[in-house]
Design an enzyme around this catalytic site. Structure first.
Site, mmCIF file in Angstrom:
data_model
loop_
_atom_site.group_PDB
_atom_site.id
_atom_site.type_symbol
_atom_site.label_atom_id
_atom_site.label_comp_id
_atom_site.label_asym_id
_atom_site.label_seq_id
_atom_site.Cartn_x
_atom_site.Cartn_y
_atom_site.Cartn_z
ATOM 1 N N HIS A 47 35.333 41.697 39.089
ATOM 2 C CA HIS A 47 36.696 41.918 38.609
ATOM 3 C C HIS A 47 37.644 40.929 39.265
ATOM 4 C CE1 HIS A 47 35.752 46.051 37.105
ATOM 5 N NE2 HIS A 47 34.830 45.963 38.045
ATOM 6 N N GLU A 124 36.335 42.430 43.815
ATOM 7 C CA GLU A 124 37.666 42.045 43.341
ATOM 8 C C GLU A 124 37.835 40.613 43.829
ATOM 9 O OE1 GLU A 124 39.405 43.602 41.251
ATOM 10 O OE2 GLU A 124 38.764 45.701 41.400
#
Length: 159
Positions: A47, A124
Site C-alpha cells: 500500500h 505502507e
C-alpha cells in the site's frame, strides 16, 4: 508489478490479488482467503499510506496477538515484518515520522491480517499525500528498489 518477475526468477510462485492499480478490491476477506487457500508461505499487502501531508515515510503493519484468531501467525508475521522493515530501510524512504513506532505498527483491527492463516503483513510504502514520498513512489528507479527490497525480505524470511 515490478516484484513479480524478480520473485518468479528466484523460484517463487506469485499470486496477486490485483493485477493493476485500477479500482478497488477484492475485499479483505477474499484477499486473506486467496493466501490461505493457496497455502502461501507469506502474504505481503503493498500500500501507500494517505497520512497528513507533512508526514513522511514507510511503516510495516503486522497483526496483534488475538487468541483464537492470530495466535497461529503472530510470531511468524512479526518475523516477516522485521525482514521487510530491514530490507525496505535500504530503499532511501525514511521511516514514518507521523504514524507507528520506529516504522512498525501492530494492529488488531485489520481484517486482512486477522483473517489470514499464513504469515501476513502490510507495507505502507510511503505517504502519498507527502510530495517527497509521492515523487519517490512514482519514480521507476525507486519502484525497482522497492521490488528488490520485497524480494530480499522474502528471501530473508523464508531462509
Amino acid at each position: 508489478q515490478r516484484v513479480v518477475p524478480l520473485l518468479e526468477e528466484a523460484g517463487a510462485q506469485v499470486i496477486l490479488t490485483r493485477l493493476d492499480n485500477e479500482g478497488w478490491g477484492p475485499c479483505i476477506d477474499r484477499r486473506a482467503a486467496i493466501a490461505n487457500e493457496n497455502g502461501a508461505d507469506a502474504a505481503i499487502s503493498i500500500h501507500a499510506d494517505g497520512g497528513r501531508a507533512d508526514g513522511r515515510g514507510f511503516h510495516v503493519i503486522h497483526p496483534a496477538l488475538i487468541p483464537g484468531l492470530t495466535d497461529d501467525i503472530y510470531e511468524e508475521s512479526y518475523r516477516l515484518a522485521l525482514a521487510l522493515h530491514r530490507a525496505y530501510s535500504a530503499t532511501g524512504m525514511p521511516i514514518a515520522d507521523y504514524i507507528a513506532r520506529g516504522g512498525f505498527s501492530e494492529r488488531g483491527d485489520l481484517g486482512g491480517l486477522n483473517m489470514a492463516d499464513v504469515p501476513a503483513v502490510f507495507l505502507e510504502a510511503g505517504n502519498m499525500r507527502n510530495a517527497e514520498d509521492l515523487a519517490l513512489l512514482r519514480s521507476p528507479a525507486f519502484q525497482e528498489k522497492v521490488a528488490r527490497a520485497i524480494l530480499d525480505a522474502l528471501i530473508d524470511f523464508l531462509g
